[in-house]
Design a protein around this motif. Structure first.
Motif, PDB file in Angstrom:
ATOM      1  N   GLN A   1      -2.607   8.439  -2.515  1.00  0.00           N
ATOM      2  CA  GLN A   1      -3.311   7.663  -1.500  1.00  0.00           C
ATOM      3  C   GLN A   1      -4.610   7.056  -2.008  1.00  0.00           C
ATOM      4  O   GLN A   1      -4.925   5.901  -1.737  1.00  0.00           O
ATOM      5  CB  GLN A   1      -3.608   8.558  -0.295  1.00  0.00           C
TER       6      GLN A   1
ATOM      7  N   ALA B   1      -3.959   4.157  -4.239  1.00  0.00           N
ATOM      8  CA  ALA B   1      -3.382   3.057  -3.460  1.00  0.00           C
ATOM      9  C   ALA B   1      -4.457   2.293  -2.701  1.00  0.00           C
ATOM     10  O   ALA B   1      -4.399   1.063  -2.597  1.00  0.00           O
ATOM     11  CB  ALA B   1      -2.339   3.600  -2.489  1.00  0.00           C
TER      12      ALA B   1
ATOM     13  N   ALA C   1      -4.224  -1.541  -3.875  1.00  0.00           N
ATOM     14  CA  ALA C   1      -3.601  -2.482  -2.949  1.00  0.00           C
ATOM     15  C   ALA C   1      -4.468  -3.726  -2.802  1.00  0.00           C
ATOM     16  O   ALA C   1      -3.973  -4.858  -2.829  1.00  0.00           O
ATOM     17  CB  ALA C   1      -3.368  -1.823  -1.594  1.00  0.00           C
TER      18      ALA C   1
ATOM     19  N   TYR D   1       3.931   1.589  -1.114  1.00  0.00           N
ATOM     20  CA  TYR D   1       4.599   1.731  -2.414  1.00  0.00           C
ATOM     21  C   TYR D   1       3.649   2.314  -3.451  1.00  0.00           C
ATOM     22  O   TYR D   1       3.999   3.247  -4.191  1.00  0.00           O
ATOM     23  CB  TYR D   1       5.112   0.368  -2.867  1.00  0.00           C
ATOM     24  N   LEU D   2       2.444   1.790  -3.506  1.00  0.00           N
ATOM     25  CA  LEU D   2       1.452   2.307  -4.457  1.00  0.00           C
ATOM     26  C   LEU D   2       1.122   3.765  -4.149  1.00  0.00           C
ATOM     27  O   LEU D   2       0.942   4.575  -5.066  1.00  0.00           O
ATOM     28  CB  LEU D   2       0.186   1.449  -4.402  1.00  0.00           C
ATOM     29  N   GLY D   3       1.034   4.091  -2.869  1.00  0.00           N
ATOM     30  CA  GLY D   3       0.724   5.464  -2.488  1.00  0.00           C
ATOM     31  C   GLY D   3       1.797   6.437  -2.930  1.00  0.00           C
ATOM     32  O   GLY D   3       1.498   7.543  -3.389  1.00  0.00           O
TER      33      GLY D   3
ATOM     34  N   HIS E   1       0.835  -1.202   0.000  1.00  0.00           N
ATOM     35  CA  HIS E   1       0.000   0.000   0.000  1.00  0.00           C
ATOM     36  C   HIS E   1       0.875   1.259   0.000  1.00  0.00           C
ATOM     37  O   HIS E   1       0.611   2.219  -0.740  1.00  0.00           O
ATOM     38  CB  HIS E   1      -0.925   0.002   1.211  1.00  0.00           C
TER      39      HIS E   1
ATOM     40  N   ALA F   1       1.882  -5.466  -8.605  1.00  0.00           N
ATOM     41  CA  ALA F   1       1.672  -4.026  -8.417  1.00  0.00           C
ATOM     42  C   ALA F   1       2.212  -3.239  -9.607  1.00  0.00           C
ATOM     43  O   ALA F   1       1.580  -2.286 -10.079  1.00  0.00           O
ATOM     44  CB  ALA F   1       2.356  -3.567  -7.129  1.00  0.00           C
TER      45      ALA F   1
ATOM     46  N   HIS G   1       1.720  12.959  -0.343  1.00  0.00           N
ATOM     47  CA  HIS G   1       2.591  11.858  -0.737  1.00  0.00           C
ATOM     48  C   HIS G   1       3.683  12.284  -1.695  1.00  0.00           C
ATOM     49  O   HIS G   1       4.715  11.638  -1.786  1.00  0.00           O
ATOM     50  CB  HIS G   1       1.766  10.745  -1.384  1.00  0.00           C
TER      51      HIS G   1
END
Length: 202
Positions: free
Chosen positions: A51, A54, A58, A44-46, A42, A87, A119
């Motif tokens: 956010q 993510a 996720a 990493y995706l964010g 989560h 991902a 972020h």
């Protein structure tokens, strides 16, 4: 007794590979892998997409992994690089979102002090000055998709060269050559600053 011992690694935790295998018969066991890795996936995706994206993606990473769990090669050991690979594939579908985030970062560098960049600041946490943030964002935006994935899996995901290679399905040597080339380019563009140099070479 031997089979039971095989399920436990030296730290006393059940191995990833054995949890995947156990989930064939008891699907709820896959939830233990979710608990083990959701935080870092989560995050990493964010850092890459923001956010809101993510929060959605996720869950999709783990849903995809659950559906494909019978294809996981237990010789890999940890599922971590496999999850990051999933991902990365989802990020590829959302390239425009990432491009918008990088463009927003470039604009935000000129914002007054005290502005909350969210972020975006974390993506470039190793670069302090606002003008360097903008230049870094521009350079990241200009990278090819493959080079950006290798760099950010290493820097933000903190994956080793071997894990990046496994996640993206590319040769180990390709990871090293891409990282070396991209880091040289970024250092030159940022006047010698060494940005995004996370991850190990192991």
């Amino acid at each position: 007794m031997t089979a039971r011992l095989r399920l436990v690694d030296p730290s006393g935790a059940i191995s990833d590979a054995d949890l995947v295998e156990a989930s064939y018969r008891r699907p709820e066991r896959f939830g233990e892998l979710y608990d083990r890795y959701i935080g870092e996936i989560h995050a990493y995706l964010g850092r890459r997409l923001g956010q809101e994206a993510a929060d959605d993606l996720a869950a999709e990473v783990f849903l995809t992994a659950f559906r494909k769990r019978t294809t996981f090669d237990r010789e890999r050991g940890e599922v971590r690089p496999w999850l990051y690979g999933i991902a990365a594939n989802l990020i590829a579908v959302h390239r425009r979102t990432e491009t918008r985030k990088l463009a927003a970062l470039r604009r935000s560098a000129a914002a007054p002090a005290g502005t909350d960049h969210g972020h975006e600041e974390r993506v470039v946490s190793r670069v302090d000055a606002a003008n360097e943030q903008a230049r870094l964002a521009a350079e990241l935006q200009a990278l090819s998709d493959g080079d950006r994935d290798v760099l950010l899996l290493s820097a933000l995901g903190e994956l080793s060269h071997g894990e990046v290679a496994e996640a993206l399905g590319i040769p180990y040597g390709t990871v090293g050559s891409r990282l070396s080339r991209v880091r040289r380019k970024l250092r030159a563009a940022l006047g010698g600053v060494n940005p995004l140099l996370g991850g190990s070479d192991g």
